[in-house]
Design an enzyme around this catalytic site. Structure first.
Site: not given
Ligand code: MRU
Length: 356
Positions: A247, A257-258
């Site tokens: 992110d 990231n997540k």
């Molecule tokens: O909360 P989200 O579903 O938007 O989180 C998404 C992620 O963390 C993804 O790994 C990241 O955005 C990369 S998507 C190509």
């Protein structure tokens, strides 16, 4: 092993559709059992859809916000680009506030502002058309970046490998093909990836609801695991790479990231499994020096207290729900972008590829 990839095979899901009048977003809250699009006719509806996770994934929310700016332009009455730049700003601010962690959102809106500035400077007098062209370019460039990263990232993976991924980084999270899932798709197509594992990604279950569905649509066999099974999987030697998206990537190579990505990186290092982050350069934020400066989104604790709409936790229990974490650069073996690969990222190696 083949080097050619049949991209048409992987072009089954498009989360974002511009109709010319409105933005249609594949409602990711309802997948995999319902394929319904939310229609956004103004920029605040787009901001609401981003906040509510109807559209999600860093590149996808940037693209959606760009189209949100196009919609905002239709709702203002301006004589020229200079006046439009002032009048559109409150709507851009509301789009920007929809989610805090993914830098792609602010990046896309900055590009839309720059397009207005160019129109102001006389490069094309139709500023609304200039905004539409810019949104289209952001989307097209994202797809091209994903194709390039797929091949680059797959080149690091030895034939016959197993990979573990987290969250959803596929077509649903991008303009198409995906970032980490793009590498996995390319790796499968080239015979490098033999086994794909996906973590559920509690509490929102992006892995369980979205990733395994997307890969199933492609005919790629994927094994779902509980997030808590990851270390056990690694210990058994079934995976050689963890491949995730991002992110926000900081100037020193730290990656947001997540939630759960950080513990995967720790487990991977412990077990000698390599760790790859795949993201377009629009996710690189050289203006943020390191991970502790990133705002980590915290969502409603209710996401943890219920499952599928039914409460699973005793009444009165409190919960904490940060939805991203930061993986320190030192735990990352490779950051793959469309501009190239940064191995063992740090501030110096990031500067070589992305400048000061
Ligand atoms: O909360 P989200 O579903 O938007 O989180 C998404 C992620 O963390 C993804 O790994 C990241 O955005 C990369 S998507 C190509």
């Amino acid at each position: 092993m083949t080097d050619t990839i049949d991209y048409a095979r992987y072009d089954r899901v498009r989360p974002i559709r511009w109709t010319g009048d409105a933005l249609e977003l594949l409602d990711q809250r309802k997948l995999p059992f319902a394929t319904e699009y939310v229609t956004c006719s103004d920029s605040d509806a787009v901001a609401g859809a981003i906040h509510a996770l109807a559209v999600r994934g860093a590149p996808a929310i940037g693209i959606a916000a760009a189209w949100g700016a196009v919609l905002a332009a239709r709702d203002i009455d301006a004589e020229d680009a200079a006046q439009a730049a002032g009048l559109i700003e409150p709507a851009l601010q509301r789009l920007n506030a929809a989610r805090p962690t993914a830098v792609n959102l602010a990046w896309a809106l900055a590009r839309m502002r720059a397009a207005l500035l160019r129109a102001q400077a006389g490069e094309g007098s139709d500023w609304r058309a200039a905004l539409e062209a810019e949104a289209r370019a952001i989307e097209t460039e994202d797809l091209a970046a994903n194709h390039a990263m797929g091949v680059l990232g797959a080149s690091l993976i030895e034939a016959g490998s197993g990979v573990l991924t987290h969250c959803n980084t596929g077509s649903l999270a991008t303009a198409g093909f995906g970032t980490a899932l793009g590498v996995i798709r390319a790796g499968v197509a080239q015979g490098r990836v033999d086994r794909v594992y996906a973590g559920e990604t509690r509490p929102w279950n992006q892995g369980a609801r979205l990733t395994v569905w997307e890969l199933q649509e492609d005919g790629i066999d994927t094994t779902l695991i509980a997030d808590a099974a990851a270390s056990h999987l690694m210990k058994g030697g079934k995976v050689q790479w963890v491949v995730v998206g991002a992110d926000r990537i900081c100037a020193n190579g730290d990656v947001a990231n997540k939630i759960g990505t950080y513990q995967l990186a720790i487990a991977a290092r412990h077990h000698g499994v390599r760790f790859m982050v795949v993201a377009p350069s629009s996710t690189v934020d050289m203006g943020t020096a390191s991970g502790e400066l990133i705002e980590i989104e915290e969502r409603d604790p209710a996401e943890l207290l219920a499952s599928g709409g039914s409460r699973t936790v005793a009444e009165g229990v409190q919960a904490w729900n940060p939805v991203f974490d930061v993986t320190p650069a030192g735990l990352i073996d490779a950051i793959v972008t469309e501009k190239g690969i940064v191995e063992h990222p740090d501030a110096a190696s990031m500067r070589v590829l992305f400048g000061g």
